[in-house]
Design a protein around this motif. Sequence first.
Motif, mmCIF file in Angstrom:
data_model
loop_
_atom_site.group_PDB
_atom_site.id
_atom_site.type_symbol
_atom_site.label_atom_id
_atom_site.label_comp_id
_atom_site.label_asym_id
_atom_site.label_seq_id
_atom_site.Cartn_x
_atom_site.Cartn_y
_atom_site.Cartn_z
ATOM 1 N N ILE A 150 0.859 -1.187 0.000
ATOM 2 C CA ILE A 150 0.000 0.000 0.000
ATOM 3 C C ILE A 150 0.892 1.232 0.000
ATOM 4 O O ILE A 150 1.814 1.344 0.806
ATOM 5 N N PRO A 154 -4.762 4.071 2.828
ATOM 6 C CA PRO A 154 -5.060 2.761 3.417
ATOM 7 C C PRO A 154 -6.478 2.673 3.995
ATOM 8 O O PRO A 154 -7.029 1.577 4.093
ATOM 9 N N ASP A 157 -9.292 0.647 2.215
ATOM 10 C CA ASP A 157 -9.250 -0.819 2.191
ATOM 11 C C ASP A 157 -8.871 -1.342 0.802
ATOM 12 O O ASP A 157 -7.819 -1.029 0.307
ATOM 13 N N ALA A 160 -7.473 1.140 -1.725
ATOM 14 C CA ALA A 160 -6.227 1.862 -1.468
ATOM 15 C C ALA A 160 -5.333 1.750 -2.708
ATOM 16 O O ALA A 160 -5.483 0.828 -3.515
ATOM 17 N N LEU A 162 -2.160 0.639 -4.395
ATOM 18 C CA LEU A 162 -1.089 -0.331 -4.183
ATOM 19 C C LEU A 162 -0.026 -0.171 -5.258
ATOM 20 O O LEU A 162 -0.340 0.164 -6.400
#
Length: 194
Positions: A150, A154, A157, A160, A162
């Motif tokens: 991430i 964040p 969930d 987010a 990445l």
Amino acid sequence: MSTREEGSAREPVRLTTPLTREGNERLRTGDVVLLSGVLYTARDAAHARMAEAIEAKEELPFDVRGQVVYYTGPAPARPGHALGPAGPTTASRMDPYAPLLIERGLLGTVGKGLRSGTVREAMREHGCVYFGAVEGTAALLAERVKEAEIVAYPDLDSEAILRLVVEDFPVIVVNDLHGGDLYREGRERWRRSR
């Protein structure tokens, strides 16, 4: 690159990120591409936050220049895997925000479905290519992900942002820099074949 014959078999094109405009200019709709390097994930909520950051003249959570954004919200990783199943999200949901990132140097997006005329125009102008990922292959696509972390938001969930490190991540060129549109071309071929 020479004109390709309709229906001729082509070897996959291997590309490593970050992408370049020159490399993108060689691509044509229908090309199978194996991406290696870094991809970033972002969906609706993350795009909305990045648009807010741009409006507020704040830094984006990653430097978008030359990068590829994969429209996905992956499931949690199983033990021994970097990422859970990660299928493509409908790209048109990001269309209100995509030109903002493309104007700042984003050179690739991965999703499913059609893109708006505004997004296709921004892609041609700034050198960005739209790749399609095949629906129903979420677990197989996740196997191509070697690392995942991430990098922003964040609290969102699964939405987010990445940073993924991928190897031979399979995609198909849907919209190229020459006005090609795989969806339109496919419909035209179907009509001619009837």
